[in-house]
Scaffold this motif. Structure first.
Motif, mmCIF file in Angstrom:
data_model
loop_
_atom_site.group_PDB
_atom_site.id
_atom_site.type_symbol
_atom_site.label_atom_id
_atom_site.label_comp_id
_atom_site.label_asym_id
_atom_site.label_seq_id
_atom_site.Cartn_x
_atom_site.Cartn_y
_atom_site.Cartn_z
ATOM 1 N N TYR A 198 -0.021 5.523 0.946
ATOM 2 C CA TYR A 198 -0.395 6.242 1.914
ATOM 3 C C TYR A 198 0.172 7.394 1.590
ATOM 4 C CZ TYR A 198 -2.781 2.170 4.556
ATOM 5 O OH TYR A 198 -3.604 1.727 5.192
ATOM 6 N N MET A 246 1.280 -1.309 -0.075
ATOM 7 C CA MET A 246 0.141 0.438 -0.118
ATOM 8 C C MET A 246 1.128 1.052 0.102
ATOM 9 S SD MET A 246 -2.331 -1.964 2.849
ATOM 10 C CE MET A 246 -0.788 -3.682 3.028
ATOM 11 N N TYR A 301 -3.293 0.144 -3.550
ATOM 12 C CA TYR A 301 -3.624 -0.899 -2.917
ATOM 13 C C TYR A 301 -3.058 -1.690 -3.677
ATOM 14 C CZ TYR A 301 -5.328 -5.000 -0.242
ATOM 15 O OH TYR A 301 -4.938 -6.324 0.266
ATOM 16 N N ARG A 334 -10.243 -5.892 0.799
ATOM 17 C CA ARG A 334 -8.556 -5.472 1.270
ATOM 18 C C ARG A 334 -7.655 -5.264 2.036
ATOM 19 N NH1 ARG A 334 -8.998 -0.181 -2.049
ATOM 20 N NH2 ARG A 334 -10.401 0.161 -0.483
ATOM 21 N N ALA A 353 -6.888 -3.402 3.842
ATOM 22 C CA ALA A 353 -6.017 -2.160 4.775
ATOM 23 C C ALA A 353 -7.083 -1.517 5.119
ATOM 24 C CB ALA A 353 -6.115 -1.389 3.136
ATOM 25 N N GLN A 354 -5.172 -1.263 6.267
ATOM 26 C CA GLN A 354 -5.298 -0.238 7.269
ATOM 27 C C GLN A 354 -6.213 1.138 6.841
ATOM 28 O OE1 GLN A 354 -2.572 -0.131 10.425
ATOM 29 N NE2 GLN A 354 -2.483 -2.385 10.520
ATOM 30 N N TYR A 355 -7.219 2.238 7.484
ATOM 31 C CA TYR A 355 -7.993 3.271 7.129
ATOM 32 C C TYR A 355 -7.647 4.370 8.713
ATOM 33 C CZ TYR A 355 -9.951 1.281 3.199
ATOM 34 O OH TYR A 355 -10.275 0.362 2.038
ATOM 35 N N PHE A 356 -7.411 4.943 8.866
ATOM 36 C CA PHE A 356 -6.572 5.964 9.938
ATOM 37 C C PHE A 356 -7.456 6.831 9.770
ATOM 38 C CE2 PHE A 356 -2.132 4.188 10.511
ATOM 39 C CZ PHE A 356 -1.505 3.368 9.365
ATOM 40 N N LEU A 379 -5.186 6.491 2.850
ATOM 41 C CA LEU A 379 -5.123 5.010 1.564
ATOM 42 C C LEU A 379 -5.154 5.603 -0.003
ATOM 43 C CD1 LEU A 379 -3.769 2.097 0.877
ATOM 44 C CD2 LEU A 379 -6.376 1.555 0.458
#
Lengths: 112, 115
Positions: A36, A34, A49, B101, B103-106, A46
């Motif tokens: 960011y 990923m 990906y 996915r 994925a990490q979200y902040f 994000l």
């Protein structure tokens, strides 16, 4: 050696330039990659990906993964001043959602 | 859509004082939740993560603690702050079943300055 290496920069380019940001890693178990984008004093958002090797394109952004070389890249075409931010690479293995590894981030400035 | 909130946005605290930072997530259920610290010019350091109510895993030994009293609430605490606790604290979550996915979200982060 750090598990994820990322050149901290800073990187300064003129508006309209093509930007290349890179990370290398040592753990061959990483499968998810990923990118960011983090503006000053904000949380990371994000951007891209990708899974395993290959390219992924989204507008002006292209993410590339080369697992054989343990090397990932983010390309920004026609860079804009609004792209000025810190870019973090991140990656993790397939079955471990909780063990995300981050690069230290590259600070990018796009000058008008 | 999912949203993550953190407060306060900024905090200035004296050494030795207590700390409570809160993170809440909307629009998802049973998320994995994470607390990170980001020091100036350095990468993200994972402090705690939680896979469910009351379930906390600590990644680094320190004077901080975390709790998850509700499914979408994650709290970072300290009884006595140290100067070294200064930094940018980020809460993150893993996408739920609808997001394959993972994925990490902040969240937007809390800037903590200990004086």
């Amino acid at each position: 050696q750090k598990e994820v290496e990322q050149d901290p920069g800073p990187l300064s380019v003129p508006e309209g330039a093509i930007v290349s940001l890179n990370c290398t890693y040592s753990n061959s178990a990483f499968q998810y990659f990923m990118w960011y984008r983090q503006y000053s004093r904000k949380g990371p958002e994000l951007l891209m990906y990708t899974y395993s090797s290959g390219n992924k394109e989204d507008g002006r952004f292209t993410a590339q993964v080369d697992k054989s070389s343990k090397y990932i890249s983010l390309f920004i075409r026609d860079s804009q001043p609004s792209d000025s931010a810190t870019y973090l690479c991140a990656m993790r293995a397939m079955y471990n959602n909780n063990d995300m590894r981050f690069g230290a981030g590259t600070r990018l400035t796009v000058k008008p | 859509s999912q949203t993550i909130h953190q407060w306060p946005a900024t905090l200035v605290q004296p050494v030795g004082s207590p700390l409570s930072l809160e993170c809440t997530v909307e629009g998802t259920s049973n998320p994995n939740l994470y607390w990170y610290r980001q020091a100036a010019g350095r990468g993200l350091q994972l402090l705690f993560y939680s896979v469910g109510i009351g379930q906390i895993s600590s990644e680094v030994p320190q004077n901080l603690s975390a709790s998850r009293p509700q499914d979408r609430q994650f709290i970072l605490s300290s009884k006595k702050l140290l100067l070294s606790d200064s930094g940018f604290y980020l809460c993150a979550w893993i996408g739920g079943a609808a997001d394959p996915r993972k994925a990490q979200y902040f969240g937007p982060g809390t800037r903590l300055l200990v004086l």
